[in-house]
Design a protein around this motif. Structure first.
Motif, short mmCIF file in Angstrom:
data_model
loop_
_atom_site.label_atom_id
_atom_site.label_comp_id
_atom_site.label_asym_id
_atom_site.label_seq_id
_atom_site.Cartn_x
_atom_site.Cartn_y
_atom_site.Cartn_z
N ALA A 89 0.83 -1.21 0.00
CA ALA A 89 0.00 0.00 0.00
C ALA A 89 0.87 1.26 0.00
O ALA A 89 0.52 2.26 -0.64
CB ALA A 89 -0.94 0.00 1.20
N ARG A 90 2.00 1.21 0.67
CA ARG A 90 2.91 2.36 0.68
C ARG A 90 3.51 2.57 -0.71
O ARG A 90 3.62 3.70 -1.18
CB ARG A 90 4.01 2.17 1.72
CG ARG A 90 3.48 2.11 3.14
CD ARG A 90 4.60 2.01 4.13
NE ARG A 90 4.18 1.34 5.35
CZ ARG A 90 4.91 1.28 6.44
NH1 ARG A 90 6.10 1.85 6.49
NH2 ARG A 90 4.47 0.64 7.51
N LEU A 91 3.91 1.47 -1.34
CA LEU A 91 4.47 1.58 -2.69
C LEU A 91 3.42 2.08 -3.67
O LEU A 91 3.72 2.89 -4.56
CB LEU A 91 5.05 0.24 -3.13
CG LEU A 91 6.29 -0.21 -2.35
CD1 LEU A 91 6.64 -1.66 -2.70
CD2 LEU A 91 7.47 0.71 -2.59
N LYS A 92 2.18 1.64 -3.51
CA LYS A 92 1.10 2.13 -4.36
C LYS A 92 0.89 3.63 -4.13
O LYS A 92 0.63 4.38 -5.08
CB LYS A 92 -0.19 1.36 -4.07
CG LYS A 92 -1.32 1.73 -5.00
CD LYS A 92 -2.56 0.89 -4.76
CE LYS A 92 -3.64 1.34 -5.75
NZ LYS A 92 -4.96 1.03 -5.31
N ALA A 93 1.00 4.07 -2.88
CA ALA A 93 0.87 5.51 -2.59
C ALA A 93 1.97 6.30 -3.30
O ALA A 93 1.71 7.37 -3.86
CB ALA A 93 0.91 5.76 -1.09
N ILE A 94 3.19 5.77 -3.30
CA ILE A 94 4.28 6.43 -4.03
C ILE A 94 3.91 6.56 -5.49
O ILE A 94 4.05 7.64 -6.09
CB ILE A 94 5.61 5.65 -3.87
CG1 ILE A 94 6.13 5.78 -2.44
CG2 ILE A 94 6.65 6.12 -4.88
CD1 ILE A 94 7.32 4.89 -2.11
N SER A 95 3.39 5.50 -6.07
CA SER A 95 3.00 5.50 -7.48
C SER A 95 1.91 6.52 -7.76
O SER A 95 2.00 7.30 -8.72
CB SER A 95 2.54 4.10 -7.87
OG SER A 95 2.13 4.07 -9.21
N GLU A 96 0.89 6.55 -6.93
CA GLU A 96 -0.23 7.49 -7.14
C GLU A 96 0.22 8.93 -7.00
O GLU A 96 -0.19 9.80 -7.78
CB GLU A 96 -1.37 7.17 -6.17
CG GLU A 96 -2.08 5.86 -6.50
CD GLU A 96 -3.22 5.55 -5.55
OE1 GLU A 96 -3.82 6.49 -4.98
OE2 GLU A 96 -3.51 4.36 -5.38
N LEU A 97 1.06 9.20 -6.01
CA LEU A 97 1.57 10.56 -5.83
C LEU A 97 2.41 10.98 -7.04
O LEU A 97 2.25 12.08 -7.57
CB LEU A 97 2.39 10.65 -4.54
CG LEU A 97 1.58 10.60 -3.25
CD1 LEU A 97 2.46 10.20 -2.08
CD2 LEU A 97 0.90 11.94 -2.98
N ALA A 98 3.30 10.09 -7.48
CA ALA A 98 4.15 10.40 -8.64
C ALA A 98 3.31 10.66 -9.88
O ALA A 98 3.56 11.62 -10.61
CB ALA A 98 5.14 9.26 -8.88
N LYS A 99 2.29 9.84 -10.10
CA LYS A 99 1.43 10.02 -11.28
C LYS A 99 0.66 11.34 -11.22
O LYS A 99 0.30 11.90 -12.25
CB LYS A 99 0.45 8.85 -11.40
CG LYS A 99 1.11 7.59 -11.90
CD LYS A 99 0.16 6.42 -11.93
CE LYS A 99 0.90 5.16 -12.34
NZ LYS A 99 0.15 3.95 -12.05
N ALA A 100 0.42 11.84 -10.00
CA ALA A 100 -0.29 13.11 -9.83
C ALA A 100 0.66 14.30 -9.93
O ALA A 100 0.24 15.44 -9.76
CB ALA A 100 -1.02 13.11 -8.49
N GLY A 101 1.94 14.03 -10.18
CA GLY A 101 2.90 15.12 -10.32
C GLY A 101 3.50 15.60 -9.02
O GLY A 101 4.13 16.67 -8.97
#
Length: 178
Positions: A89-101
């Motif tokens: 879930a933490r790695l997914k959060a990193i991904s979502e934040l990165a995709k949001a710029g």
């Protein structure tokens, strides 16, 4: 813009009660309204709930988030940090934040010598693959009442590693546990 505000320097701003009280979200709203720069460190994937606000400040280079990852081992995470998000879930959060710029990094923390330190390369690789741009680490700290709690935790969950872990911490801290 004002001075940089740090969320979660000592205590995670996404505690379980945050789901109900929305205190962090309300603070972020103020940061965005005043275009005040901020940085966050969290172990909780709940940070993605506030991605709209964080991304708004990120567009003006006034936001950055670090996700702390202690271990990639779900079982160890559940025992060591029971009230936090699991590693995936933490790695997914990193991904979502990165995709949001949002500029996002990983903090390998706490790094516990003899228990989790061997995982650092894997954590860094997984975080980079998820979109982390930067990385850091924080060695385990055992202030005041934390020392006996951590020692008891080791005795219960990793008794065969207890003395080695404590010895490694002492070697890192000039003979002391903190």
């Amino acid at each position: 813009t004002g001075d940089l505000i740090m969320f979660s320097g000592n205590t995670d701003c996404y505690q379980p009660i945050e789901r109900k009280l929305l205190l962090t979200r309300k603070c972020l709203d103020v940061m965005v309204r005043f275009k005040n720069p901020f940085c966050m460190i969290t172990k909780n994937a709940l940070v993605t709930r506030d991605i709209d606000l964080i991304a708004e400040n990120a567009r003006i280079n006034a936001a950055q988030v670090f996700i702390s990852v202690t271990t990639l081992d779900d079982d160890l995470c559940a025992k060591l940090e029971p009230r936090t998000s699991r590693p995936a879930a933490r790695l997914k959060a990193i991904s979502e934040l990165a995709k949001a710029g949002v500029p996002v990094g990983v903090n390998v923390a706490p790094c516990i010598p003899g228990l989790t330190d061997h995982e650092m390369p894997g954590i860094l690789k997984a975080a980079r693959e998820a979109g982390a741009e930067t990385a850091g680490f924080t060695p385990v700290r055992l202030p005041l009442a934390v020392t006996p709690l951590f020692t008891a935790w080791l005795e219960e969950h990793r008794p065969l590693r207890k003395e080695k872990v404590l010895e490694n911490i002492r070697n890192m801290r000039g003979g002391k546990l903190n």
